[in-house]
Design a protein around this motif. Structure first.
Motif, PDB file in Angstrom:
ATOM      1  N   ILE A 186       0.822  -1.213   0.000  1.00  0.00           N
ATOM      2  CA  ILE A 186       0.000   0.000   0.000  1.00  0.00           C
ATOM      3  C   ILE A 186       0.853   1.259   0.000  1.00  0.00           C
ATOM      4  O   ILE A 186       0.590   2.213  -0.737  1.00  0.00           O
ATOM      5  N   SER A 187       1.893   1.264   0.805  1.00  0.00           N
ATOM      6  CA  SER A 187       2.759   2.438   0.889  1.00  0.00           C
ATOM      7  C   SER A 187       3.470   2.698  -0.439  1.00  0.00           C
ATOM      8  O   SER A 187       3.552   3.846  -0.894  1.00  0.00           O
ATOM      9  N   GLU A 188       3.982   1.658  -1.064  1.00  0.00           N
ATOM     10  CA  GLU A 188       4.666   1.794  -2.349  1.00  0.00           C
ATOM     11  C   GLU A 188       3.705   2.273  -3.436  1.00  0.00           C
ATOM     12  O   GLU A 188       4.031   3.167  -4.230  1.00  0.00           O
ATOM     13  N   THR A 189       2.514   1.672  -3.450  1.00  0.00           N
ATOM     14  CA  THR A 189       1.503   2.059  -4.447  1.00  0.00           C
ATOM     15  C   THR A 189       1.124   3.519  -4.292  1.00  0.00           C
ATOM     16  O   THR A 189       1.022   4.265  -5.269  1.00  0.00           O
ATOM     17  N   SER A 190       0.930   3.921  -3.052  1.00  0.00           N
ATOM     18  CA  SER A 190       0.593   5.319  -2.757  1.00  0.00           C
ATOM     19  C   SER A 190       1.659   6.265  -3.280  1.00  0.00           C
ATOM     20  O   SER A 190       1.363   7.263  -3.946  1.00  0.00           O
ATOM     21  N   ARG A 191       2.930   5.939  -3.023  1.00  0.00           N
ATOM     22  CA  ARG A 191       4.032   6.801  -3.458  1.00  0.00           C
ATOM     23  C   ARG A 191       4.150   6.821  -4.978  1.00  0.00           C
ATOM     24  O   ARG A 191       4.334   7.887  -5.582  1.00  0.00           O
ATOM     25  N   PRO A 198      -0.103   7.699   2.541  1.00  0.00           N
ATOM     26  CA  PRO A 198      -0.820   6.460   2.240  1.00  0.00           C
ATOM     27  C   PRO A 198      -2.289   6.494   2.633  1.00  0.00           C
ATOM     28  O   PRO A 198      -3.127   5.903   1.948  1.00  0.00           O
ATOM     29  N   HIS A 199      -2.610   7.184   3.749  1.00  0.00           N
ATOM     30  CA  HIS A 199      -4.012   7.164   4.174  1.00  0.00           C
ATOM     31  C   HIS A 199      -4.895   7.960   3.219  1.00  0.00           C
ATOM     32  O   HIS A 199      -6.098   7.706   3.118  1.00  0.00           O
ATOM     33  N   PHE A 201      -4.480   7.825  -0.046  1.00  0.00           N
ATOM     34  CA  PHE A 201      -4.703   6.823  -1.077  1.00  0.00           C
ATOM     35  C   PHE A 201      -5.768   5.826  -0.632  1.00  0.00           C
ATOM     36  O   PHE A 201      -6.700   5.513  -1.374  1.00  0.00           O
ATOM     37  N   THR A 202      -5.650   5.338   0.598  1.00  0.00           N
ATOM     38  CA  THR A 202      -6.599   4.353   1.123  1.00  0.00           C
ATOM     39  C   THR A 202      -8.017   4.916   1.153  1.00  0.00           C
ATOM     40  O   THR A 202      -8.985   4.224   0.816  1.00  0.00           O
TER      41      THR A 202
END
Length: 219
Positions: A186-191, A198-199, A201-202
């Motif tokens: 999730i963190s990588e995808t967000s970046r 990240p939150h 993005f979530t």
């Protein structure tokens, strides 16, 4: 430096036309004040232009001339203000009809515009602009496509039933699904998508899909 009329004349620009200005007090408490927002073209954020036919331009110009005549021959009064409001509303109705016709004429090019819009988003992420500029905005996309944000939004809504920002967000979430399925956390995808946190993005992922990224991967 001394004033030089010859030099100033070299930079003189010749303009021809008129501008219609009114005080907000003229509209205050009127029906037109309550309905002014329905004139989609009439906004500080609309910087497009209405393409008028010669007869339409002549008609509106004549209405403005009649308003000027009223102001020159009658003293300020509630009756005069009602007359001016009637003229103003008629002018706005003419402009609104021109705007809607213009939108209708461009419906034929909506599919092409959607393709250009989609291609622009693809190019944005293909060139990794999101890593330095963040998520693409409607304002940026409209500028690249030579439209005003409001006008672009109206065309996208006519073509898809949704909003321009909604189209952008759906595109981003589709990219997110691909990255998550490729094994990015999730963190990588967000970046990689250009989110600041990240939150954020979530939250967008959940709002659009109804699932959190974790729930999506666990399906």
């Amino acid at each position: 430096m001394p004033w030089n009329p010859v030099r100033l004349a070299d930079w003189r620009i010749s303009l021809c036309g008129w501008v219609l200005l009114w005080s907000p007090e003229l509209l205050h408490g009127s029906e037109l004040e309550r309905q002014i927002d329905r004139y989609q073209f009439f906004s500080y954020f609309f910087d497009g232009s209405l393409r008028m036919e010669p007869d339409e331009w002549l008609c509106i110009t004549q209405l403005v001339a009649q308003m000027r005549q009223e102001l020159q021959t009658h003293e300020d009064s509630p009756s005069l203000r009602k007359v001016l409001l009637a003229y103003l509303r008629l002018i706005l109705e003419y402009c609104n009809r021109i705007y809607l016709r213009q939108m209708s004429e461009e419906e034929k090019g909506n599919s092409d515009l959607l393709k250009r819009f989609h291609d622009l988003l693809q190019q944005y992420f293909r060139e990794n602009r999101q890593l330095t500029k963040g998520l693409p905005t409607v304002t940026w996309c409209a500028s690249e496509l030579a439209y005003s944000p409001r006008y672009l939004g109206d065309i996208i809504h006519k073509a898809t039933g949704g909003t321009a920002i909604g189209y952008i967000h759906n595109y981003i979430i589709n990219q997110a699904k691909s990255l998550l399925m490729q094994g990015h956390n999730i963190s990588e995808t967000s970046r990689l998508l250009g989110f600041d946190f990240p939150h954020h993005f979530t939250r967008m992922f959940k709002r659009i899909t109804g699932l959190t990224p974790t729930e999506f991967l666990g399906k």
